[in-house]
Design an enzyme around this catalytic site. Structure first.
Site, mmCIF file in Angstrom:
data_model
loop_
_atom_site.group_PDB
_atom_site.id
_atom_site.type_symbol
_atom_site.label_atom_id
_atom_site.label_comp_id
_atom_site.label_asym_id
_atom_site.label_seq_id
_atom_site.Cartn_x
_atom_site.Cartn_y
_atom_site.Cartn_z
ATOM 1 C CD GLU A 127 7.805 -0.317 7.640
ATOM 2 O OE1 GLU A 127 6.861 -1.034 7.264
ATOM 3 O OE2 GLU A 127 8.001 0.837 7.204
ATOM 4 C CG ASP B 230 0.318 -4.044 2.146
ATOM 5 O OD1 ASP B 230 -0.004 -4.696 3.162
ATOM 6 O OD2 ASP B 230 1.104 -3.072 2.166
ATOM 7 C CG ASP C 127 -0.386 0.018 2.520
ATOM 8 O OD1 ASP C 127 0.852 -0.092 2.637
ATOM 9 O OD2 ASP C 127 -1.150 0.143 3.514
ATOM 10 C CB SER C 128 4.590 1.682 -0.095
ATOM 11 O OG SER C 128 4.793 0.535 -0.895
ATOM 12 C CE LYS D 166 3.010 -5.717 3.856
ATOM 13 N NZ LYS D 166 2.465 -4.714 4.813
ATOM 14 C CD GLU E 102 0.424 -1.479 7.987
ATOM 15 O OE1 GLU E 102 0.075 -0.692 8.893
ATOM 16 O OE2 GLU E 102 0.910 -1.098 6.903
#
Ligand code: KIV
Length: 275
Positions: free
Chosen positions: A182, A83, A44-45, A113, A115
């Site tokens: 991270e 993501d 999602d970057s 993925k 978070e």
């Protein structure tokens, strides 16, 4: 696809580092796949590096699916990891399973993925029960930037370090196949990597992780809005591209491009017949 979650587990056991890089389109996927990358992360970057947003919070499921499908088309052997964007899984276990399923059905991803640690374990368990591989992501989780008060190294105090180890154990117990660490002190990341059986993928977490991930625009010096300390420029592709665009513009203006070899022919007779 020759890379699977079983391959990654075997790589960890054999101390063969796992390679992951972000990817957002077909052409890049082809290049990265040819280079032998294990995992292409449609991160999602993309909010920052592809869409020019200040953070990842406004990225939508539609944005993610659009890019994930493009990457999946270009990935031959690499494992495509989608993501899950902000609020696509935090809202409920039901939303998490439905949206993870969309990554698989509409994005043709191989896994997702998300978070968070213990707080998202119900979501991880339910997604895994739906036969979708999950990569967890702990430490600095950019979707929580407002709660963290900025992009900061995580896990520096004993309490926070213990909490991170507990989170790593929790996501492993919930069925995650991988976990991204991270912005974590290198020694803490190494300890976590030793104490859990699933592979850890580090970004700003030192060499003790079982694999590494970087945002490709960072590693190729194509994104200059900010550069985190953990980024290494493997090539100055940004400068090469800038120079190529400038050369193209100059040749268009001077008439040097296009040359004879870039053009299509037509017979003189036909041209002569034109009224
Ligand atoms: O979105 C992303 O690119 C990521 C990586 C930085 C791990 O989550």
């Amino acid at each position: 696809m020759s890379n699977t979650v079983s391959t990654f587990m075997k790589q960890k056991q054999e101390h063969d580092k796992i390679t992951m890089v972000t990817c957002y389109d077909y052409s890049m996927a082809r290049l990265m796949d040819d280079a032998g990358m294990n995992i292409l992360l449609v991160g999602d970057s993309l909010g920052q590096v592809m869409l020019g947003l200040p953070d990842t919070l406004s990225v939508t499921m539609e944005d993610m699916l659009h890019h994930t499908l493009a990457v999946s088309r270009g990935a031959g052997n690499a494992f495509v990891l989608g993501d899950m964007p902000f609020m696509s899984y935090q809202t409920s276990v039901y939303d998490a399973v439905v949206n993870a399923g969309r990554f698989m059905k509409e994005g043709r991803a191989n896994g997702v993925k998300l978070e968070g640690g213990a707080s998202v374990c119900p979501q991880i368990e339910a997604i895994v029960k739906a036969s979708i591989p999950v990569c967890a992501h702990i430490g600095l989780t950019p979707q929580s930037v407002n709660a963290f008060g900025g992009y900061k190294v995580q896990g520096k105090s004993l309490a926070k370090a213990q909490q991170m180890l507990d989170d790593a154990r929790a996501v492993e117990a919930a069925g995650a196949s991988l976990v991204v660490l991270e912005c974590v002190p290198a020694r803490l990341a190494a300890v976590i990597s030793e104490k859990i059986s699933i592979p850890t993928i580090g970004i700003g977490a030192g060499a003790g992780c079982d694999g590494q991930v970087l945002v490709y625009q960072d590693m190729l010096a194509m994104f200059s809005d900010y550069t985190p300390k953990f980024v290494k420029h493997f090539a100055d592709v940004g400068s090469i591209m800038k120079q190529a665009f400038a050369d193209y513009a100059a040749e268009v203006k001077s008439g040097a491009f296009p040359a004879e070899e870039h053009t299509f022919a037509i017979s003189d007779e036909i041209v002569a017949e034109l009224k």
